[in-house]
Scaffold this motif. Structure first.
Motif, PDB file in Angstrom:
ATOM      1  N   THR A 250       0.910  -1.577  -0.164  1.00 25.91           N
ATOM      2  CA  THR A 250       0.496   0.623   0.109  1.00 25.91           C
ATOM      3  C   THR A 250       1.155   1.295   0.054  1.00 25.91           C
ATOM      4  N   TRP A 251       2.040   0.852   0.489  1.00 20.64           N
ATOM      5  CA  TRP A 251       3.140   2.918   1.403  1.00 20.64           C
ATOM      6  C   TRP A 251       3.816   2.717   0.324  1.00 20.64           C
ATOM      7  N   MET A 252       4.982   1.310  -0.046  1.00 18.92           N
ATOM      8  CA  MET A 252       6.306   1.408  -0.236  1.00 18.92           C
ATOM      9  C   MET A 252       6.395   2.623  -1.673  1.00 18.92           C
ATOM     10  N   SER A 253       6.191   2.666  -2.654  1.00 19.42           N
ATOM     11  CA  SER A 253       5.770   3.354  -3.395  1.00 19.42           C
ATOM     12  C   SER A 253       5.758   5.035  -3.205  1.00 19.42           C
ATOM     13  N   LEU A 254       5.146   5.292  -2.282  1.00 22.42           N
ATOM     14  CA  LEU A 254       4.557   6.093  -2.060  1.00 22.42           C
ATOM     15  C   LEU A 254       5.324   7.019  -1.184  1.00 22.42           C
ATOM     16  N   ALA A 255       6.402   5.958   0.107  1.00 25.13           N
ATOM     17  CA  ALA A 255       6.912   6.525   1.045  1.00 25.13           C
ATOM     18  C   ALA A 255       8.100   6.959   0.284  1.00 25.13           C
ATOM     19  N   VAL A 256       8.832   6.013  -0.810  1.00 23.69           N
ATOM     20  CA  VAL A 256       9.977   5.976  -1.451  1.00 23.69           C
ATOM     21  C   VAL A 256       9.821   7.729  -2.087  1.00 23.69           C
ATOM     22  N   MET A 365      -5.472  -6.131   7.723  1.00 22.55           N
ATOM     23  CA  MET A 365      -5.905  -5.486   6.746  1.00 22.55           C
ATOM     24  C   MET A 365      -6.304  -4.050   6.424  1.00 22.55           C
ATOM     25  N   LEU A 366      -7.560  -4.139   7.837  1.00 22.64           N
ATOM     26  CA  LEU A 366      -8.999  -4.043   7.577  1.00 22.64           C
ATOM     27  C   LEU A 366      -8.096  -2.418   8.331  1.00 22.64           C
ATOM     28  N   SER A 367      -7.619  -2.706   9.467  1.00 26.22           N
ATOM     29  CA  SER A 367      -7.323  -1.241   9.895  1.00 26.22           C
ATOM     30  C   SER A 367      -6.195  -0.220   9.928  1.00 26.22           C
ATOM     31  N   ALA A 368      -5.117  -1.504   9.610  1.00 30.82           N
ATOM     32  CA  ALA A 368      -3.309  -0.378   8.956  1.00 30.82           C
ATOM     33  C   ALA A 368      -3.754   0.465   7.889  1.00 30.82           C
ATOM     34  N   PRO A 369      -4.369   0.384   6.975  1.00 36.13           N
ATOM     35  CA  PRO A 369      -4.241   2.101   5.948  1.00 36.13           C
ATOM     36  C   PRO A 369      -5.400   3.105   6.468  1.00 36.13           C
ATOM     37  N   PRO A 370      -6.226   3.322   7.267  1.00 33.47           N
ATOM     38  CA  PRO A 370      -6.548   4.232   7.732  1.00 33.47           C
ATOM     39  C   PRO A 370      -5.609   4.514   8.996  1.00 33.47           C
ATOM     40  N   LEU A 371      -4.808   3.894   9.475  1.00 33.42           N
ATOM     41  CA  LEU A 371      -3.842   4.207  10.826  1.00 33.42           C
ATOM     42  C   LEU A 371      -2.580   4.284  10.440  1.00 33.42           C
ATOM     43  N   LEU A 372      -2.201   3.745   9.513  1.00 34.25           N
ATOM     44  CA  LEU A 372      -0.809   4.211   8.926  1.00 34.25           C
ATOM     45  C   LEU A 372      -0.958   5.131   8.191  1.00 34.25           C
TER      46      LEU A 372
END
Length: 420
Positions: A250-256, A365-372
Motif C-alpha cells: 500500500t505505502w512503499m511506492s509513496l514512501a520512496v 488489512m482493515l485497520s492498517a491503511p487508515p491508521l497508517l
C-alpha cells in the motif's frame, strides 16, 4: 471415536500428490490474479464512479468487512461441507461479485459496486482458507516444508494480475470489460482445478448421528478454536506478517517518492524489489525450515524484517534504504506460510484454526491503511511505516508457538514441517 473431520483419507499415490501440488499452486496464482487485476484499475474505477480518493477508500472497506465476517464463519463451513464444496461456492460468489462490480463501473452506480465488493470480500475468505488447508495437506503428504512455494505463487499471480490490468488500460479497455474477461478465464480454470487441488483434504464433516451431529461438531470446533491460546498467538504472528507485507504493497511506492523526492517509477521499482525478494525467499527458504525448524526461521525472518524496516524508515540515503527494502522483503516472506502451517498441524482441527488465525490478518488489512494514513499525515509515510516494528517485535515474542505439534498435542521442533 468419530471426529469433526475425518483425518485419515486414503493415502494418495505420489503422482496424485504431485498433481494436487501443481493444481493448488495454480489456485494460489489465480487468487493473486483476481485480487490485483481489478485493484490495479482503481484510478479508472474512481473516475467511473465519480468519487474522491477518500470516498473510494471508504467504499473499499466494505470488501474488507465482508472478508472479516466470512472469516469468522468459514471454519464451520469447511468443517461441515469440506474444502471442495466451499471453493465451488466461493467461485460462484466471485462470478456474482465481479458481475456487480462491472455493472457499477459501467453505470457509475455506487450501490452495485459496493455490493460486489462485499460479495468478493466474502468469497475471498471462502477461497483463502480452503486453499491454505489443502496446501498444508500437501505439505504433510510430501513430508517437508513446501507451503511457502504456494504463497510464492500467490505473489507471482498478484504481479501477473497487475500486468493484466496494465495491458487492458493500455488498450483503452473499460474496467467492466476487464472484469468480465478476467472472471471468465479464472472461473474456467478454477473449474478445471477444483477436483485435483482438493484431492488430499477431508471433504466433509462426519459425526455420530448424521448431518445434525456433523453440523454441530463443525460449529463447536469453530468456536472452540477461539479458546486455544496457541491458535490465538499464531494469529498474532499472522497479524504481524499481514501488516508487514500488506503495508509495503500500500505505502512503499509513496514512501520512496515522498521520502527521497524520487520519481514515481522509482517507487514502483522499489516495491518490485520487495516482491522479488519475498518471492525468491519463499521458493528458496523451505530448505531452511526443514533444516532449522519453524521457530528459528521465523525468528530470523522477524529480525530481517525489523532491520529492514529500520533501515528503510531511518536511512538518509536511498541506497541504504534500498538495502532495507531487500531485508524487509526477505523477512516478510516466510512468516505467513509458517503460521498457516502451524495452525494446520492437526488435520482434524485445521479448518477452524486456520480460520481463527487468518481473522487476525483480516483485522490487520482493515485497520492498517487508515491508521497508517493518519500517522503518515503527522510524520510522513516513510516514518509512519516504522510503526510496523512493534508488531514484528510482538511476533518475535510469541514465535515459539509455531513449533510443530506431535500426535499427543505437545510441540516438537525437530523437523521444519510436521513432527513425526
Amino acid at each position: 471415536m468419530p471426529t469433526p473431520l475425518d483425518p485419515s483419507p486414503r493415502a494418495p499415490a505420489p503422482r496424485s500428490v504431485t498433481t494436487t501440488r501443481w493444481s493448488l499452486m495454480a489456485q494460489f496464482a489465480l487468487f493473486g490474479v483476481l485480487g490485483t487485476s481489478w485493484m490495479s484499475r482503481l484510478p479508472s474505477i474512481r473516475a467511473d464512479l465519480g468519487l474522491s480518493a477518500g470516498q473510494l477508500g471508504s467504499l473499499l472497506v466494505v470488501g474488507g468487512v465482508g472478508t472479516l465476517v466470512a472469516v469468522l464463519g468459514t471454519g464451520a463451513v469447511v468443517a461441515r461441507f469440506g474444502t471442495r464444496a466451499t471453493l465451488v461456492a466461493a467461485t460462484a460468489g466471485n462470478v456474482a461479485g465481479f458481475g456487480l462490480l462491472a455493472v457499477g463501473t459501467s453505470t457509475g452506480d455506487v450501490v452495485p459496486f459496493a455490493a460486489g465488493a462485499a460479495l468478493n470480500g466474502v468469497s475471498g475468505a471462502l477461497v483463502n482458507i480452503p486453499i491454505n488447508i489443502n496446501a498444508a495437506s500437501v505439505e504433510r503428504a510430501v513430508g517437508r516444508a513446501i507451503l511457502p512455494h504456494f504463497h510464492a505463487c500467490f505473489s507471482i499471480g498478484a504481479a501477473l494480475g497487475a500486468l493484466v490490468a496494465a495491458g487492458f488500460a493500455a488498450l483503452g479497455m473499460t474496467v467492466a470489460t476487464q472484469l468480465v474477461a478476467v472472471m471468465l478465464v479464472v472461473t474456467v480454470l478454477r473449474a478445471v482445478l477444483v477436483v485435483p487441488s482438493t484431492a488430499l483434504a477431508p471433504e466433509r464433516a462426519v459425526g455420530t448421528d448424521g448431518a445434525g451431529a456433523a453440523r454441530g461438531s463443525g460449529v463447536r470446533a469453530a468456536l472452540g478454536a477461539w479458546r486455544e491460546p496457541r491458535t490465538l498467538l499464531i494469529g498474532l504472528v499472522l497479524l504481524a506478517a499481514s501488516l508487514s507485507e500488506g503495508s509495503a504493497g500500500t505505502w512503499m511506492s509513496l514512501a520512496v517518492v515522498d521520502g527521497f523526492e524520487a520519481r514515481e517509477a522509482v517507487g514502483a521499482v522499489a516495491y518490485g524489489t520487495f516482491v522479488t525478494s519475498m518471492t525468491v525467499v519463499r521458493f528458496a527458504g523451505t530448505g531452511l525450515i526443514d533444516r532449522y525448524g519453524r521457530v528459528a526461521v521465523l525468528r530470523a525472518s522477524g529480525a530481517s524484517a525489523l532491520v529492514g524496516l529500520l533501515l528503510f524508515g531511518l536511512s538518509p540515503s536511498i541506497v541504504t534504504a534500498w538495502v532495507g527494502v531487500v531485508l524487509w522483503g526477505c523477512g516478510a516472506a516466510l512468516a505467513n506460510p509458517i503460521a498457516i502451517s502451524a495452525a494446520s498441524d492437526e488435520p482434524v482441527h485445521a479448518a477452524p484454526r486456520v480460520a481463527v488465525a487468518t481473522s487476525f490478518s483480516t483485522v490487520a488489512m482493515l485497520s492498517a491503511p487508515p491508521l497508517l494514513g493518519l500517522l503518515a499525515d503527522a510524520v510522513g509515510v516513510r516514518h509512519a511505516l516504522l510503526a510496523i516494528c512493534a508488531a514484528v517485535v510482538l511476533s518475535l515474542a510469541v514465535s515459539g508457538r509455531v513449533r510443530p505439534l506431535t500426535e499427543d498435542g505437545a510441540t516438537d521442533d525437530r523437523t521444519g514441517a510436521h513432527a513425526p
